[in-house]
Design an enzyme around this catalytic site. Structure first.
Site, PDB file in Angstrom:
ATOM      1  N   SER A 105       1.574  -3.678  -0.542  1.00  0.00           N
ATOM      2  CA  SER A 105       2.392  -3.111  -1.755  1.00  0.00           C
ATOM      3  C   SER A 105       3.246  -4.169  -2.553  1.00  0.00           C
ATOM      4  CB  SER A 105       3.581  -2.105  -0.995  1.00  0.00           C
ATOM      5  OG  SER A 105       4.525  -1.634  -1.930  1.00  0.00           O
ATOM      6  N   TYR A 133       2.410  -2.211  -9.851  1.00  0.00           N
ATOM      7  CA  TYR A 133       3.099  -1.290 -10.614  1.00  0.00           C
ATOM      8  C   TYR A 133       3.277  -1.963 -11.863  1.00  0.00           C
ATOM      9  CZ  TYR A 133       4.485   2.039  -7.153  1.00  0.00           C
ATOM     10  OH  TYR A 133       4.268   2.908  -6.044  1.00  0.00           O
ATOM     11  N   THR A 159      -1.387   1.227  -9.534  1.00  0.00           N
ATOM     12  CA  THR A 159      -1.048   2.683  -9.392  1.00  0.00           C
ATOM     13  C   THR A 159      -0.520   3.277 -10.601  1.00  0.00           C
ATOM     14  OG1 THR A 159      -0.177   2.152  -6.831  1.00  0.00           O
ATOM     15  CG2 THR A 159       0.639   4.005  -8.060  1.00  0.00           C
ATOM     16  N   LYS A 227      -5.235   3.504  -8.923  1.00  0.00           N
ATOM     17  CA  LYS A 227      -5.003   4.480  -7.703  1.00  0.00           C
ATOM     18  C   LYS A 227      -4.036   5.640  -8.409  1.00  0.00           C
ATOM     19  CE  LYS A 227      -2.377   4.316  -3.374  1.00  0.00           C
ATOM     20  NZ  LYS A 227      -0.952   4.961  -3.493  1.00  0.00           N
ATOM     21  N   HIS A 251      -0.738   9.834  -4.038  1.00  0.00           N
ATOM     22  CA  HIS A 251       0.316   9.218  -3.426  1.00  0.00           C
ATOM     23  C   HIS A 251       0.929   9.972  -2.221  1.00  0.00           C
ATOM     24  CE1 HIS A 251       2.916   6.070  -5.495  1.00  0.00           C
ATOM     25  NE2 HIS A 251       3.513   6.214  -4.359  1.00  0.00           N
TER      26      HIS A 251
HETATM   27  C1  LIG Z   1       6.343   5.204   3.141  1.00  0.00           C
HETATM   28  C2  LIG Z   1       5.376   4.960   2.225  1.00  0.00           C
HETATM   29  C3  LIG Z   1       5.403   4.041   1.308  1.00  0.00           C
HETATM   30  C4  LIG Z   1       4.594   3.817   0.149  1.00  0.00           C
HETATM   31  N1  LIG Z   1       4.569   3.048  -0.785  1.00  0.00           N
HETATM   32  C5  LIG Z   1       3.527   3.046  -1.698  1.00  0.00           C
HETATM   33  C6  LIG Z   1       3.604   1.835  -2.793  1.00  0.00           C
HETATM   34  O1  LIG Z   1       4.463   1.078  -2.537  1.00  0.00           O
HETATM   35  N2  LIG Z   1       2.707   1.926  -3.636  1.00  0.00           N
HETATM   36  C7  LIG Z   1       1.961   2.709  -3.609  1.00  0.00           C
HETATM   37  O2  LIG Z   1       0.877   2.737  -4.484  1.00  0.00           O
HETATM   38  N3  LIG Z   1       1.566   4.075  -2.748  1.00  0.00           N
HETATM   39  C8  LIG Z   1       2.582   3.900  -1.876  1.00  0.00           C
HETATM   40  N4  LIG Z   1       2.481   4.882  -0.866  1.00  0.00           N
HETATM   41  C9  LIG Z   1       1.464   5.827  -1.144  1.00  0.00           C
HETATM   42  C10 LIG Z   1       0.403   5.393  -0.107  1.00  0.00           C
HETATM   43  O3  LIG Z   1      -0.391   4.412  -0.763  1.00  0.00           O
HETATM   44  C11 LIG Z   1      -0.915   6.522   0.046  1.00  0.00           C
HETATM   45  O4  LIG Z   1      -1.480   6.828  -1.143  1.00  0.00           O
HETATM   46  C12 LIG Z   1      -0.439   7.717   0.661  1.00  0.00           C
HETATM   47  O5  LIG Z   1       0.552   7.381   1.797  1.00  0.00           O
HETATM   48  C13 LIG Z   1      -1.594   8.360   1.415  1.00  0.00           C
HETATM   49  O6  LIG Z   1      -1.310   9.682   1.993  1.00  0.00           O
HETATM   50  P1  LIG Z   1      -1.156   9.707   3.883  1.00  0.00           P
HETATM   51  O7  LIG Z   1       0.308   9.138   4.128  1.00  0.00           O
HETATM   52  O8  LIG Z   1      -1.234  11.061   3.856  1.00  0.00           O
HETATM   53  O9  LIG Z   1      -2.280   8.843   4.438  1.00  0.00           O
HETATM   54  C14 LIG Z   1       3.495   5.192  -0.058  1.00  0.00           C
HETATM   55  C15 LIG Z   1       3.481   6.101   0.883  1.00  0.00           C
HETATM   56  C16 LIG Z   1       4.093   6.181   1.893  1.00  0.00           C
HETATM   57  C17 LIG Z   1       4.234   6.981   3.031  1.00  0.00           C
HETATM   58  C1  LIG Z   2       9.851   1.319  -5.215  1.00  0.00           C
HETATM   59  C2  LIG Z   2       8.985   1.674  -4.063  1.00  0.00           C
HETATM   60  C3  LIG Z   2       7.891   2.693  -4.213  1.00  0.00           C
HETATM   61  C4  LIG Z   2       7.387   3.104  -2.577  1.00  0.00           C
HETATM   62  C5  LIG Z   2       6.207   4.042  -3.008  1.00  0.00           C
HETATM   63  O1  LIG Z   2       5.380   4.071  -3.767  1.00  0.00           O
HETATM   64  C6  LIG Z   2       6.834   5.445  -2.257  1.00  0.00           C
HETATM   65  O2  LIG Z   2       7.702   5.463  -1.386  1.00  0.00           O
HETATM   66  O3  LIG Z   2       5.762   6.365  -2.392  1.00  0.00           O
END
Ligand SMILES: Cc1cc2nc3c(=O)[nH]c(=O)nc-3n(C[C@H](O)[C@H](O)[C@H](O)COP(=O)(O)O)c2cc1C
Ligand SMILES: CCCCC(=O)C(=O)O
Length: 378
Positions: A105, A133, A159, A227, A251
């Protein structure tokens, strides 16, 4: 001991601050999409073939030039040090051991260069990708891309579903807006003079448009995946603007609530891109059967988000390693049960939407009593 992906969540919940549990588990608004993602997998059925398997099954993939020993990627998740002191270093070592692609990330709590060094030190050839991002300040964006390139990342995941930050109402209620003292978004440190890696430095920008993707294509030779494209028309535009792949993702239900489960969108998105670029799917993948369903329908690979955070919280590097082994074993087992000798054998005919309608037989007119054979046949 954890025997399923869900067991890691239960174990992590016992260890973590409830505020951090909410950050991980939570989604936007009513969390309708969070629930929809997992439920969609449960609704599909598998219809296996028999008597055509093989002693060992091939789980290797090559995705946009990156080789991996399993078709499960670690989707980008922010703030790994929030749940485990070594943070992303522990995660990447486990990913490398499993031969899985990790997408770091942009909001990681270890700098991407250090994550890459930790992966290389394992002697695995596992690849690291970087999630971005795009920032309205293009110089900042370019500097971030340079950090990813210098680290040796082999693809960028941009993303595009976050023109504004998702409405995580649990976080609002808990007052969780920030990393605790001592933790920083290390990729953002000193991007501009004196910037200290504050979460608030990340601009979620509603001004972004397709010209930014064109611009990005011009500043890097790395493969670019988008994404968060959900509309089939945007999938067509992505191809036209030179995207090399899509990470079909909502997401994890953390951005716009009430969008469909990603699995339900997969056929439409595949039809829109018509084989021109690969589709990776994330959201709700928790079982080997889930991986098989997504791949049988045409996804090239899947990603997991929350399970990685739970496993990291439960047991650090060892936890994530066991999570990935578990998923690999379940996937291998499902392939065997489906009569598949490898991922290439996963075809759409193995997946069914349940047909609740009874198999057609002799029709009986409403109101007639078919036991006595008296009704009119329509
Ligand atoms: C705690 C957390 C942090 C995340 N941080 C990001 C991130 O920094 N950038 C991003 O594109 N998606 C982020 N996501 C989304 C994940 O990349 C992903 O799309 C999603 O968690 C997939 O679904 P799942 O949790 O059901 O496997 C985050 C998701 C979670 C749960
Ligand atoms: C600024 C961090 C964003 C993290 C993210 O994408 C999420 O928590 O779903």
């Amino acid at each position: 001991m954890q025997h399923t992906v869900h067991d890691f969540e239960a174990a992590a919940r016992d260890k973590l601050d409830p505020v951090h549990v909410d950050f991980i588990a939570g989604g936007a608004r009513d969390e309708i999409t969070v629930r929809a993602n997992e439920a969609a997998f449960g609704r599909l059925q598998l219809l296996p073939r028999v008597l055509r398997g093989s002693a060992v099954r091939d789980l290797d993939i090559t995705l946009l030039g990156s080789r991996a020993r399993m078709p499960v990627l670690l989707s980008p998740t922010a703030f790994h040090k929030l749940v485990y002191p070594e943070g992303e270093l522990a995660t990447v070592r486990a990913a490398a051991a499993a031969g899985a692609i990790m997408i770091a990330s942009m909001a990681s709590t270890v700098a991407v260069g250090e994550i890459a060094d930790a992966a290389r030190a394992t002697d695995s050839d596992a690849q690291l990708w970087f999630q971005l991002y795009i920032q309205p300040d293009l110089e900042i964006t370019e500097a971030l891309v340079r950090r990813a390139v210098d680290a040796g990342c082999t693809a960028l995941v941009v993303t595009v579903d976050s023109p504004v930050l998702g409405a995580g109402e649990r976080n609002r209620r808990n007052g969780f807006h920030d990393l605790p003292p001592g933790l920083r978004c290390e990729n953002l440190v000193d991007l501009r003079d004196g910037e200290r890696g504050h979460v608030r430095q990340i601009a979620m920008s509603p001004e972004l448009n397709w010209e930014h993707i064109d611009w990005l294509r011009g500043v890097t030779e790395l493969p670019v995946l988008l994404k968060g494209v959900l509309h089939p028309e945007d999938a067509r535009l992505a191809v036209r603007h030179g995207a090399d792949g899509l990470l079909l993702s909502n997401h994890g239900g953390r951005q716009l609530d009430t969008v469909p489960a990603t699995l339900e969108l997969l056929p439409e998105i595949l039809a829109a891109v018509a084989g021109r670029i690969p589709i990776v799917l994330d959201g709700g993948v928790r079982r080997g059967t889930d991986v098989v369903k997504a791949l049988a329908l045409g996804a090239s690979a899947v990603g997991i988000g929350r399970p990685v955070m739970w496993a990291l919280a439960q047991g650090g590097e060892e936890g994530v390693r066991r999570l990935l082994e578990l998923l690999r074993d379940e996937l291998d087992d499902t392939l065997a049960l489906c009569g598949a000798s490898g991922l290439a054998d996963l075809t759409p005919d193995l997946v069914r939407v349940p047909a609740w309608a009874p198999v057609p037989g002799p029709a009986v007119a409403p109101g007639s009593d078919h036991r006595f054979g008296g009704g009119a046949v329509v």
